[in-house]
Design a protein around this motif. Sequence first.
Motif, PDB file in Angstrom:
ATOM      1  N   ASP B  64     -76.555  30.099 -70.259  1.00 16.76           N
ATOM      2  CA  ASP B  64     -78.707  30.096 -69.671  1.00 16.76           C
ATOM      3  C   ASP B  64     -79.000  29.275 -71.051  1.00 16.76           C
ATOM      4  O   ASP B  64     -78.751  29.982 -72.509  1.00 16.76           O
ATOM      5  CB  ASP B  64     -78.832  32.097 -70.517  1.00 16.76           C
ATOM      6  N   ARG B  68     -83.111  26.757 -67.720  1.00 16.20           N
ATOM      7  CA  ARG B  68     -82.228  27.020 -66.905  1.00 16.20           C
ATOM      8  C   ARG B  68     -80.406  27.070 -67.034  1.00 16.20           C
ATOM      9  O   ARG B  68     -80.351  27.357 -68.505  1.00 16.20           O
ATOM     10  CB  ARG B  68     -81.910  24.949 -66.982  1.00 16.20           C
ATOM     11  N   LEU B  69     -79.819  26.863 -66.219  1.00 15.19           N
ATOM     12  CA  LEU B  69     -78.542  27.476 -66.766  1.00 15.19           C
ATOM     13  C   LEU B  69     -77.386  25.704 -66.264  1.00 15.19           C
ATOM     14  O   LEU B  69     -77.833  25.207 -65.819  1.00 15.19           O
ATOM     15  CB  LEU B  69     -78.057  28.438 -65.101  1.00 15.19           C
ATOM     16  N   GLY B  89     -80.424  33.940 -62.611  1.00 14.50           N
ATOM     17  CA  GLY B  89     -80.837  33.017 -62.665  1.00 14.50           C
ATOM     18  C   GLY B  89     -80.661  32.192 -61.013  1.00 14.50           C
ATOM     19  O   GLY B  89     -81.835  30.868 -60.784  1.00 14.50           O
ATOM     20  N   VAL B  90     -79.662  31.782 -59.934  1.00 15.85           N
ATOM     21  CA  VAL B  90     -80.139  31.066 -59.595  1.00 15.85           C
ATOM     22  C   VAL B  90     -79.762  32.294 -58.118  1.00 15.85           C
ATOM     23  O   VAL B  90     -78.206  32.244 -57.120  1.00 15.85           O
ATOM     24  CB  VAL B  90     -78.757  30.029 -59.816  1.00 15.85           C
ATOM     25  N   HIS B 131     -82.302  24.350 -55.593  1.00 14.78           N
ATOM     26  CA  HIS B 131     -82.983  24.808 -56.635  1.00 14.78           C
ATOM     27  C   HIS B 131     -82.748  23.044 -57.603  1.00 14.78           C
ATOM     28  O   HIS B 131     -82.881  23.380 -58.685  1.00 14.78           O
ATOM     29  CB  HIS B 131     -81.833  25.192 -57.697  1.00 14.78           C
ATOM     30  N   LYS B 173     -83.359  27.516 -63.396  1.00 13.03           N
ATOM     31  CA  LYS B 173     -83.518  28.853 -62.758  1.00 13.03           C
ATOM     32  C   LYS B 173     -84.973  28.713 -61.913  1.00 13.03           C
ATOM     33  O   LYS B 173     -85.857  28.479 -61.970  1.00 13.03           O
ATOM     34  CB  LYS B 173     -83.754  30.488 -64.258  1.00 13.03           C
TER      35      LYS B 173
END
Lengths: 165, 290
Positions: B64, B68-69, B89-90, B131, B173
């Motif tokens: 994380d 963003r991931l 996150g997603v 995404h 994310k």
Amino acid sequence: MRAGGGGIVVRFTLNGREVEVTTRPNATLLDLLRNELKILSVRRGCETGECGMCTVLVDGLPVRSCLMLAPQVDGRSVTTVEGVGDPERLHPVQEAFVEAGAVQCGFCTPAMVLTAKALLDRDPNPDERTVKEAILGVLCRCTGYAKIVRAVRLAAERVAGGVRE
Amino acid sequence: MLPEFEYHRPASLEEAVRLLSELGPDAKVIAGGTDLVVKMRAGLVSPRHVVDLSRLTEIRFIRDEGDRLKIGAGTTLWEIENSREVARGVPVLREAVEEMASWHVKTTATIGGNLCNASPAADAAPPLMVHDATLVVVGPEGRREVPIGEFFTGPGQTVLGVGEILAEVVVPKMRRGQGAAFEKLTVREGALSIASAAALVEISGGRFVDARVALGAVAPTPIRALKVERALKGRPATREILRSASREAKADIKPITDVRGSREYREEMSVVLVRRALERAVERAGGAWA
């Protein structure tokens, strides 16, 4: 490391025992277990990853041994149904399979027992949907699955002392 | 037994790149093996060299990084399905992965493998496309970033050159005000998609300020539905507008007839899947229908 057409030495833990086998790089884990180690409870089914008959546990998780190369288990821990219980001391999953009548022809039984054990090891109290999702990757052409699902939940009851509705 | 090949297990990503560059196009990468071994058994591919990336922990992670991931290409689908970071996150990626294959396959199959195999029906692709994910590729020339929309070039084809390896997936994310959903049509749970759709919307002041839609199994590659998106952006978030925009999906896709479904069926169902995905995405965005 690299290995060609000749032999490749694979060292891994099989049912709690260290083993060292010379095999070929193009052998699958299924080939290694059946041909070299004579573990015939691991069934040769479709060999395309569809039927789940060749299920074994690698580091506690179910995998298709027909899709894993033998050298890929080097250093890892493999469990077949022989490592789950023995005729004198059945694992609670095995006991439950007998009691619920979850075995007919027996071809899928090792794969089902291993899958159920892996499930209960991480979720001691699975609901019916979770059990069905877990065994979705193992085909049974006899039972219609009802008794298998019942057996897994019965085993959970024994181990954890209760199941969710 | 599979056809004969030479087996290589590099100890690092750097070594893997060097090895693949030396071996050239006769080498194939293996991770979970759930696509490669099936193809080798069917005689569809017969590499002289197989390079095993399944031990490379440096490409197996979920990190994380604030907005963003980062997901290592060697991360298994099972790890993704069970990741709290991904769920938060997603979530649309988790939703898609949940419906992919069986537990037994997901414990070894990797997200990188799903993308590099480049099946038009790769279920990880539509969620990552909505995404706007970026793929990090490492190769003999160093490191480059490829927007996921430019990664696939045809069925089984990607922009990866000789010696190049997909190393990680960078996913912005979900933000507040956004909602996303995934829909999949299949004959039974865990089977391949006949068609699939992912949608991500952002609603503000009763309008679609952003709308992204991607489809799988209805074109030579997973694709964005740009005509659907254009019919939504800036317009009021009403069910009517959503419905008529969904019908544009037919103009975005190029489906074929195969064992899983006919071209006509895929065309009709694409509209339905896009509509359902959009409706659920709107509800998840806060349910603010205009």
